[in-house]
Write a protein that holds these residues in place. Structure first.
Motif, PDB file in Angstrom:
ATOM      1  N   GLU A  14       0.840  -1.206   0.000  1.00  0.00           N
ATOM      2  CA  GLU A  14       0.000   0.000   0.000  1.00  0.00           C
ATOM      3  C   GLU A  14       0.873   1.253   0.000  1.00  0.00           C
ATOM      4  O   GLU A  14       0.581   2.231  -0.708  1.00  0.00           O
ATOM      5  N   ARG A  17       2.259   1.667  -3.462  1.00  0.00           N
ATOM      6  CA  ARG A  17       1.224   2.146  -4.384  1.00  0.00           C
ATOM      7  C   ARG A  17       1.013   3.646  -4.235  1.00  0.00           C
ATOM      8  O   ARG A  17       0.943   4.385  -5.220  1.00  0.00           O
ATOM      9  N   ARG A  18       0.915   4.100  -2.994  1.00  0.00           N
ATOM     10  CA  ARG A  18       0.690   5.528  -2.755  1.00  0.00           C
ATOM     11  C   ARG A  18       1.877   6.371  -3.225  1.00  0.00           C
ATOM     12  O   ARG A  18       1.711   7.451  -3.783  1.00  0.00           O
ATOM     13  N   TRP A  21       1.852   6.514  -7.028  1.00  0.00           N
ATOM     14  CA  TRP A  21       0.755   7.387  -7.483  1.00  0.00           C
ATOM     15  C   TRP A  21       1.135   8.851  -7.302  1.00  0.00           C
ATOM     16  O   TRP A  21       0.929   9.683  -8.192  1.00  0.00           O
ATOM     17  N   ALA A  22       1.715   9.191  -6.159  1.00  0.00           N
ATOM     18  CA  ALA A  22       2.101  10.580  -5.900  1.00  0.00           C
ATOM     19  C   ALA A  22       3.168  11.040  -6.889  1.00  0.00           C
ATOM     20  O   ALA A  22       3.115  12.167  -7.407  1.00  0.00           O
ATOM     21  N   GLY A  24       3.577  10.012  -9.812  1.00  0.00           N
ATOM     22  CA  GLY A  24       3.018  10.032 -11.169  1.00  0.00           C
ATOM     23  C   GLY A  24       2.403  11.363 -11.541  1.00  0.00           C
ATOM     24  O   GLY A  24       2.002  11.568 -12.692  1.00  0.00           O
ATOM     25  N   GLY A  27      -0.539  12.448 -14.303  1.00  0.00           N
ATOM     26  CA  GLY A  27      -0.791  11.344 -15.209  1.00  0.00           C
ATOM     27  C   GLY A  27      -0.008  11.449 -16.509  1.00  0.00           C
ATOM     28  O   GLY A  27       0.467  12.528 -16.890  1.00  0.00           O
ATOM     29  N   GLU A  72      -8.601  11.775  -4.528  1.00  0.00           N
ATOM     30  CA  GLU A  72      -8.022  10.851  -5.499  1.00  0.00           C
ATOM     31  C   GLU A  72      -7.531  11.551  -6.760  1.00  0.00           C
ATOM     32  O   GLU A  72      -7.132  10.897  -7.719  1.00  0.00           O
ATOM     33  N   LYS A  73      -7.559  12.890  -6.750  1.00  0.00           N
ATOM     34  CA  LYS A  73      -7.150  13.652  -7.937  1.00  0.00           C
ATOM     35  C   LYS A  73      -5.970  14.581  -7.657  1.00  0.00           C
ATOM     36  O   LYS A  73      -5.593  15.378  -8.521  1.00  0.00           O
ATOM     37  N   PRO A  75      -2.395  14.051  -6.370  1.00  0.00           N
ATOM     38  CA  PRO A  75      -1.140  13.459  -5.905  1.00  0.00           C
ATOM     39  C   PRO A  75      -0.155  14.529  -5.433  1.00  0.00           C
ATOM     40  O   PRO A  75       0.103  15.515  -6.123  1.00  0.00           O
TER      41      PRO A  75
END
Length: 521
Positions: A14, A17-18, A21-22, A24, A27, A72-73, A75
């Motif tokens: 986890e 993953r976080r 994502w951060a 990234g 996107g 969730e939008k 990071p």
């Protein structure tokens, strides 16, 4: 039954993953579009600035906390913050990620900024701001609760007490706090195509009821030539970041240490020998003939070390950092190439800001003097010329780093004091060509005959009287200058005087009496 090892693996997965994502950001698609425009993203900018492998991020897992749908939008909540090294020295960095909600300001990312700013200030690290932001985040800041939650919770958010150097790059749209931090910095570089303004051109168009173009609102030409809020202009992100690294190389990490010294050049080198000889030819004998004072600075300073500030603003004066024998110094020079070197409102502001920065970070000042005084007239008075002149004068007199002044040709009136004349410098020297008086003798004749009809013979007699004792030896005889220099000996003199006037009792540290001086005024 799940084992502790299994739980640990789940927890670590986890975390991974976080983190991914951060990192990234907004996107792949948004990052691809930026790359196609030749723009670095927020993390590439950090990598370009810092020594490889030195970045320690702070606040990586932060997200927006005011609107649940944004969690969730967002990071890293649109700001990359942390610590690293530039040429082996620690710095703090804030890099705005425009791919995440336009790097707009929110509660979480303002906390991130506040944290690294406090650490940098308390631990003695410069701060680098890599600016690109759309301003305040909507709807987070709207309404009484939004304002009360997000704004005003840090009473030192915009305090500039100059404990550590600040450097800023304007690398895109810089509105709101991104603009504020640029304005508060000691050094600001701007990429062409970027915009620095209070708010966007769209909002400005709505506010005044007419279309406003971004370049007119806050483009590089406005800020480098008209407002003076930008010190240097470049073409690319990479060039902007190199400019910041160069700036930092001249300054200490904090106000309680002397600037770094590098290896001194060989004084017997061919380059320095040629530069000494050049000084005899750069400045014309005629006081009415112009020349570029920057050539004098380049001939006096260590080769290739002059780093000019605001070259297109207040051009009647040249200011910049350089090195003398490997030691950081600040140069202020009147530039007769423009308006005969007469000081105007812009030059007063430019010099004042530069003097405040040098004094705050223990950089000795060298003043090269060749000015007929201050430009007078309606436009200057409308722009508060008397106040700007006194700001300049106050800065010179409050300054506690060593000040060395050399009068090259002319120094008239109040400008004689502003440019370090008399006791306003620690040491004053002059070339044999120097002339000091209340005003140009030719103009003084016009003043005393303003309401009289006098023939040419009487005018000539008056002119001779006005020219009396204006030469350098009148100053030397009363010790108003301590040394009369041959031009070719200027560098040797300055090197020795810098050594003599080293503040040994305080280990090169000044008293910083202008630490809270406004960065713009």
């Amino acid at each position: 039954m799940e084992s502790s090892d299994d739980r640990n693996l789940v927890e670590l997965d986890e975390l991974s993953r976080r983190e991914a994502w951060a990192r990234g950001m907004g996107g792949p698609e948004k990052l691809r579009r930026r790359a196609e425009q030749g723009l670095l993203n927020a993390r590439e900018r950090v990598d370009c600035l810092l020594d490889a492998g030195s970045f320690r991020e702070s606040g990586l897992l932060g997200v927006s906390s005011m609107v649940d749908a944004d969690r969730e939008k967002t990071p890293a909540d649109g700001k990359v913050t942390g610590y690293g090294k530039v040429d082996g020295r620690r710095v703090a960095v804030v890099s705005n990620d425009f791919t995440v909600k336009g790097a707009s300001s929110s509660m979480t990312n303002m906390r991130k900024i506040g944290h690294v700013k406090r650490v940098a200030t308390e631990r003695g690290m410069p701060i680098v701001w890599l600016g690109e932001s759309s301003g305040a985040r909507m709807p987070d800041n709207m309404g009484a609760r939004g304002m009360g939650t997000l704004l005003g919770n840090d009473p030192t958010q915009y305090v500039r007490d100059r404990q550590t150097p600040w450097a800023s790059a304007v690398l895109g749209q810089c509105f709101g706090s991104s603009a504020w931090y640029s304005c508060l910095s000691d050094f600001t570089v701007m990429r062409k195509g970027a915009v620095l303004a209070v708010a966007s051109h769209g909002l400005a168009s709505l506010a005044i009821g007419q279309k406003v173009e971004p370049e007119d609102l806050g483009g590089w030409q406005l800020h480098s030539e008209k407002t003076g809020m930008v010190d240097r202009v470049v073409e690319t992100d990479e060039e902007a970041i190199e400019e910041i690294k160069t700036f930092l190389s001249y300054l200490p990490s904090h106000c309680n240490e002397a600037p770094p010294r590098i290896e001194a050049p060989d004084e017997e080198s061919e380059t320095l020998r040629v530069n000494r000889e050049r000084l005899k030819r750069i400045v014309p004998e005629s006081r009415r003939q112009g020349y570029d004072a920057r050539k004098v600075i380049e001939a006096v300073a260590d080769p290739d070390s002059f780093f000019e500030f605001k070259p297109k603003f207040g051009r009647v004066a040249a200011t910049g950092l350089a090195r003398m024998g490997g030691r950081t110094v600040g140069f202020v020079a009147n530039n007769p190439m423009f308006k005969a070197g007469a000081l105007d409102v812009d030059a007063c502001e430019k010099i004042t800001r530069f003097v405040v920065m040098c004094d705050s970070f223990n950089v000795p000042l060298i003043l090269l003097v060749d000015t007929p005084g201050f430009i007078i007239g309606i436009e200057g008075e409308r722009r508060k010329a008397p106040g700007k002149i006194m700001n300049f004068m106050a800065a010179i007199q409050l300054c506690t780093v060593p000040k060395l002044s050399i009068i090259l040709r002319k120094s008239y009136g109040q400008a004689y004091l502003n440019m370090g004349g008399g006791r306003n410098s620690d040491e004053v020297a002059a070339w044999p060509s120097a002339e000091v008086s209340f005003m140009d003798p030719a103009y003084s004749v016009d003043v005393v005959t303003w309401d009289r009809n006098v023939d040419e013979k009487e005018r000539e007699a008056l002119r001779r009287v006005m020219e009396r004792d204006a030469g350098v030896y009148g100053l030397a005889e009363i010790n108003a200058v301590q040394t009369v220099l041959r031009p070719e000996n200027t560098r040797d003199y300055l090197l020795e005087m810098l050594d003599i006037h080293t503040a040994r009792l305080s280990k090169g540290i000044g008293r910083h009496r202008m630490a809270y001086w406004p960065t713009t005024f």
